[in-house]
Design a protein around this motif. Structure first.
Motif, PDB file in Angstrom:
ATOM      1  N   TYR A 119       0.825  -1.202   0.000  1.00  0.00           N
ATOM      2  CA  TYR A 119       0.000   0.000   0.000  1.00  0.00           C
ATOM      3  C   TYR A 119       0.860   1.252   0.000  1.00  0.00           C
ATOM      4  O   TYR A 119       1.810   1.378   0.764  1.00  0.00           O
ATOM      5  CB  TYR A 119      -0.929   0.018   1.213  1.00  0.00           C
ATOM      6  CG  TYR A 119      -1.920   1.157   1.140  1.00  0.00           C
ATOM      7  CD1 TYR A 119      -3.042   1.057   0.307  1.00  0.00           C
ATOM      8  CD2 TYR A 119      -1.734   2.344   1.850  1.00  0.00           C
ATOM      9  CE1 TYR A 119      -3.944   2.100   0.190  1.00  0.00           C
ATOM     10  CE2 TYR A 119      -2.636   3.393   1.739  1.00  0.00           C
ATOM     11  CZ  TYR A 119      -3.733   3.263   0.902  1.00  0.00           C
ATOM     12  OH  TYR A 119      -4.625   4.295   0.784  1.00  0.00           O
TER      13      TYR A 119
ATOM     14  N   LYS B 292      -0.194   5.345  -0.563  1.00  0.00           N
ATOM     15  CA  LYS B 292      -1.341   6.210  -0.844  1.00  0.00           C
ATOM     16  C   LYS B 292      -1.115   7.130  -2.046  1.00  0.00           C
ATOM     17  O   LYS B 292      -2.072   7.649  -2.617  1.00  0.00           O
ATOM     18  CB  LYS B 292      -1.747   7.018   0.404  1.00  0.00           C
ATOM     19  CG  LYS B 292      -0.746   8.086   0.833  1.00  0.00           C
ATOM     20  CD  LYS B 292      -1.318   8.896   1.994  1.00  0.00           C
ATOM     21  CE  LYS B 292      -0.317   9.911   2.548  1.00  0.00           C
ATOM     22  NZ  LYS B 292       0.672  10.477   1.612  1.00  0.00           N
ATOM     23  N   ASP B 293       0.138   7.283  -2.459  1.00  0.00           N
ATOM     24  CA  ASP B 293       0.432   8.157  -3.596  1.00  0.00           C
ATOM     25  C   ASP B 293       0.502   7.423  -4.932  1.00  0.00           C
ATOM     26  O   ASP B 293       0.519   8.053  -5.985  1.00  0.00           O
ATOM     27  CB  ASP B 293       1.760   8.907  -3.361  1.00  0.00           C
ATOM     28  CG  ASP B 293       1.684   9.774  -2.124  1.00  0.00           C
ATOM     29  OD1 ASP B 293       0.629  10.416  -1.944  1.00  0.00           O
ATOM     30  OD2 ASP B 293       2.643   9.784  -1.331  1.00  0.00           O
TER      31      ASP B 293
ATOM     32  N   LYS C  48     -10.519   1.465   0.657  1.00  0.00           N
ATOM     33  CA  LYS C  48      -9.665   2.389   1.406  1.00  0.00           C
ATOM     34  C   LYS C  48      -9.558   3.652   0.567  1.00  0.00           C
ATOM     35  O   LYS C  48      -9.185   3.574  -0.617  1.00  0.00           O
ATOM     36  CB  LYS C  48      -8.289   1.760   1.645  1.00  0.00           C
ATOM     37  CG  LYS C  48      -7.436   2.551   2.619  1.00  0.00           C
ATOM     38  CD  LYS C  48      -6.299   1.681   3.145  1.00  0.00           C
ATOM     39  CE  LYS C  48      -5.457   2.466   4.140  1.00  0.00           C
ATOM     40  NZ  LYS C  48      -4.499   1.617   4.856  1.00  0.00           N
ATOM     41  N   ASN C  49      -9.912   4.793   1.134  1.00  0.00           N
ATOM     42  CA  ASN C  49      -9.925   6.063   0.375  1.00  0.00           C
ATOM     43  C   ASN C  49     -10.666   5.947  -0.956  1.00  0.00           C
ATOM     44  O   ASN C  49     -10.155   6.381  -1.990  1.00  0.00           O
ATOM     45  CB  ASN C  49      -8.487   6.544   0.098  1.00  0.00           C
ATOM     46  CG  ASN C  49      -7.780   6.929   1.372  1.00  0.00           C
ATOM     47  OD1 ASN C  49      -8.416   7.350   2.334  1.00  0.00           O
ATOM     48  ND2 ASN C  49      -6.466   6.772   1.381  1.00  0.00           N
TER      49      ASN C  49
ATOM     50  N   PHE D 204      -3.757   3.145  -5.821  1.00  0.00           N
ATOM     51  CA  PHE D 204      -4.475   3.424  -4.580  1.00  0.00           C
ATOM     52  C   PHE D 204      -5.104   4.813  -4.565  1.00  0.00           C
ATOM     53  O   PHE D 204      -5.558   5.270  -3.523  1.00  0.00           O
ATOM     54  CB  PHE D 204      -3.522   3.219  -3.391  1.00  0.00           C
ATOM     55  CG  PHE D 204      -2.874   1.862  -3.411  1.00  0.00           C
ATOM     56  CD1 PHE D 204      -3.617   0.741  -3.053  1.00  0.00           C
ATOM     57  CD2 PHE D 204      -1.574   1.685  -3.834  1.00  0.00           C
ATOM     58  CE1 PHE D 204      -3.052  -0.526  -3.100  1.00  0.00           C
ATOM     59  CE2 PHE D 204      -0.994   0.418  -3.891  1.00  0.00           C
ATOM     60  CZ  PHE D 204      -1.726  -0.686  -3.524  1.00  0.00           C
ATOM     61  N   ARG D 205      -5.095   5.490  -5.715  1.00  0.00           N
ATOM     62  CA  ARG D 205      -5.690   6.833  -5.814  1.00  0.00           C
ATOM     63  C   ARG D 205      -6.857   6.825  -6.786  1.00  0.00           C
ATOM     64  O   ARG D 205      -6.685   6.536  -7.977  1.00  0.00           O
ATOM     65  CB  ARG D 205      -4.624   7.834  -6.263  1.00  0.00           C
ATOM     66  CG  ARG D 205      -3.724   8.242  -5.116  1.00  0.00           C
ATOM     67  CD  ARG D 205      -2.668   9.195  -5.563  1.00  0.00           C
ATOM     68  NE  ARG D 205      -3.232  10.407  -6.161  1.00  0.00           N
ATOM     69  CZ  ARG D 205      -2.464  11.416  -6.590  1.00  0.00           C
ATOM     70  NH1 ARG D 205      -1.151  11.347  -6.483  1.00  0.00           N
ATOM     71  NH2 ARG D 205      -3.029  12.470  -7.119  1.00  0.00           N
TER      72      ARG D 205
END
Lengths: 317, 317
Positions: A156, A158-159, A201-202, A163-164
């Motif tokens: 993982y 986030k950038d 997630k997000n 994952f975006r």
């Protein structure tokens, strides 16, 4: 024919490796946003024409086919522009970020009378061609259920685009498209009912399990994710037997077993990387003046995009 | 201990074959509705006491444990009566026809201070014991997804109990309980979200595909049916690898593969028919004064019954 490669990342390198297997096919031009990476790629593969503006490539280069290998969030704009400049396009999966975008691309391809195909390479392996023949033979009756998984480990971050949401993240569209498209291939039709469960997630799905009903009461269960490597196995139940395809997105073997009978293995090996089969197929279609592939038709790309949208509608709530 | 067998069909015969493997266990009595079949069964297995009235058996026989092997539509009445007569019960799957019935049986077992267990034989095979140890070791991290199928061919016959709702028909409760219970075993918990698609005929499901979300974002996809023989394979994705159990309801092998590593086979063979492991376990529990099994606990039977009810609520509309 003369090709250009738009995008100079991993998959573009795999493409260049594969295209060496095919006679009479040349890659004349490449596009990359980053000058340094573009030059490194072109030096490595001996490509003359280099563009950091894809519209310039479409306008200036004499190539007739584009292999679209940019991140999928920009597939729509890169493909649309190519089609409007009269280029044939083989576009990496997913072809776009929604049903509507996919439909617009298909419309543009038809309007401009050029060839367009989503690069669903799984369909062109020798063992999958064998499988389609086997299904048509009805030796085991009709297929009734497909169970397939494709999950790989990606730590993982986030950038990172996986994952975006704003960069087209999520496992269903990136990876789940493979088992879904495989089930569509086996049944020769599109799903008409969809149920899905995901770990989000997000607003991005890290793992998704989905269920599809196909016409004639056929079903498929798929599992996909960025967490944990799965078997990547397609398990097909027929009326009178089963067929298992290990590593179904990159396969060379089928394990077939009639009801109450003995298991048998069928192997059809090939040279790596395996992408050459879809490239050859696209070449053949274009040479014969076809505007779409009979093996990966455009209505199927639209239907698969629609199915993925519906999965996201459900899991995003 | 002394046992009685209630029901004299196929599975009762398998039970009798299995119990020959276990020392110090005797079957003293049997119940069958049909006198002729009862006598044939008892002659074959050398059983003295014969009853065509199960209440008489519960009242008169000195047996302490009942193996309940009647069709599942009558499990509730046969088990309830046994529990109220102070008998321990090992009851074939499904233990009852609904969540409410299952709960009532568990309540009766606790009230009468007797042992009760659903005969989930899959849990007691050596390879499945190994699997539970392997999961606890976290060698591959935690399990995140289970993909399992159990479908067999049974020609449609509108009068046979499989295909009659009034006789407890339908593949989810008869066969789908196996892959569902297997997923519950792997995750050590019950599902909290359920989505299902089925092919129905006369309010009975002939094929069902279902998706389950478990706590901690684990998922399971199962497929079950009376049409077409499936692989009967459990495919478990872990955070750091995969485990496949071929023929998971009657298994002797696990195929394990760490992420990026080599496949390995583990085999733990056993003598047929394999039912002896659950019988031994029930014996051990009862001898030790336990009222339920730690491996197939009563709350899990209740939860599985509830999950099956929810599948039926969805697919019957």
């Amino acid at each position: 024919m003369n090709w250009a490669v738009v995008g100079v990342g991993n998959i573009a390198n795999v493409f260049m490796k594969a295209i060496q297997h095919i006679p009479d096919v040349k890659v004349l031009a490449a596009y990359g946003r980053n000058r340094e990476k573009l030059d490194a790629f072109c030096d490595k593969w001996n490509i003359k024409e280099r563009y950091t503006d894809y519209e310039q490539l479409y306008k200036q280069s004499s190539v007739s086919v584009i292999y679209l290998a940019t991140p999928h969030i920009v597939h729509f704009e890169h493909t649309m522009s190519a089609l409007e400049h009269g280029k044939h396009v083989l576009c990496e999966k997913p072809m776009a970020m929604s049903f509507e975008e996919t439909e617009a691309l298909v419309y543009a391809a038809r309007k401009n009378k050029v060839f367009l195909m989503e690069a669903m390479w799984t369909r062109f392996f020798p063992i999958n061609k064998w499988l389609m023949e086997f299904i048509r033979s009805e030796e085991f009756g009709k297929p009734v259920n497909v169970n397939a998984d494709f999950s790989f480990e990606y730590p993982y971050d986030k950038d990172y685009r996986f994952f975006r949401r704003d960069l087209g993240g999520g496992c269903m569209r990136s990876a789940g498209i493979y088992p879904l498209a495989y089930a569509c291939m086996v049944f020769g039709c599109l799903p008409d009912e969809i149920k899905a469960i995901a770990q989000m997630k997000n607003e991005v799905d890290l793992r998704t399990a989905a269920l599809f009903r196909f016409p004639k009461d056929c079903t498929a269960e798929i599992y996909t994710g960025f967490q944990g490597e799965s078997q990547c196995m397609a398990n097909i139940a027929f009326e009178k037997g089963t067929v298992v395809i290990p590593e179904f997105i990159h396969p060379d073997t089928a394990i077939i077993k009639p009801c109450g009978g003995e298991e048998k293995r069928i192997s059809l090996l090939y040279e790596e990387p395996g992408l050459q089969f879809e490239i050859e197929h696209a070449e053949d279609c274009i040479r014969m003046g076809k505007k779409e592939s009979p093996i990966m038709p455009l209505n199927e790309s639209i239907g698969i995009a629609r199915a993925i949208d519906l999965v996201y509608e459900q899991v995003r709530g």
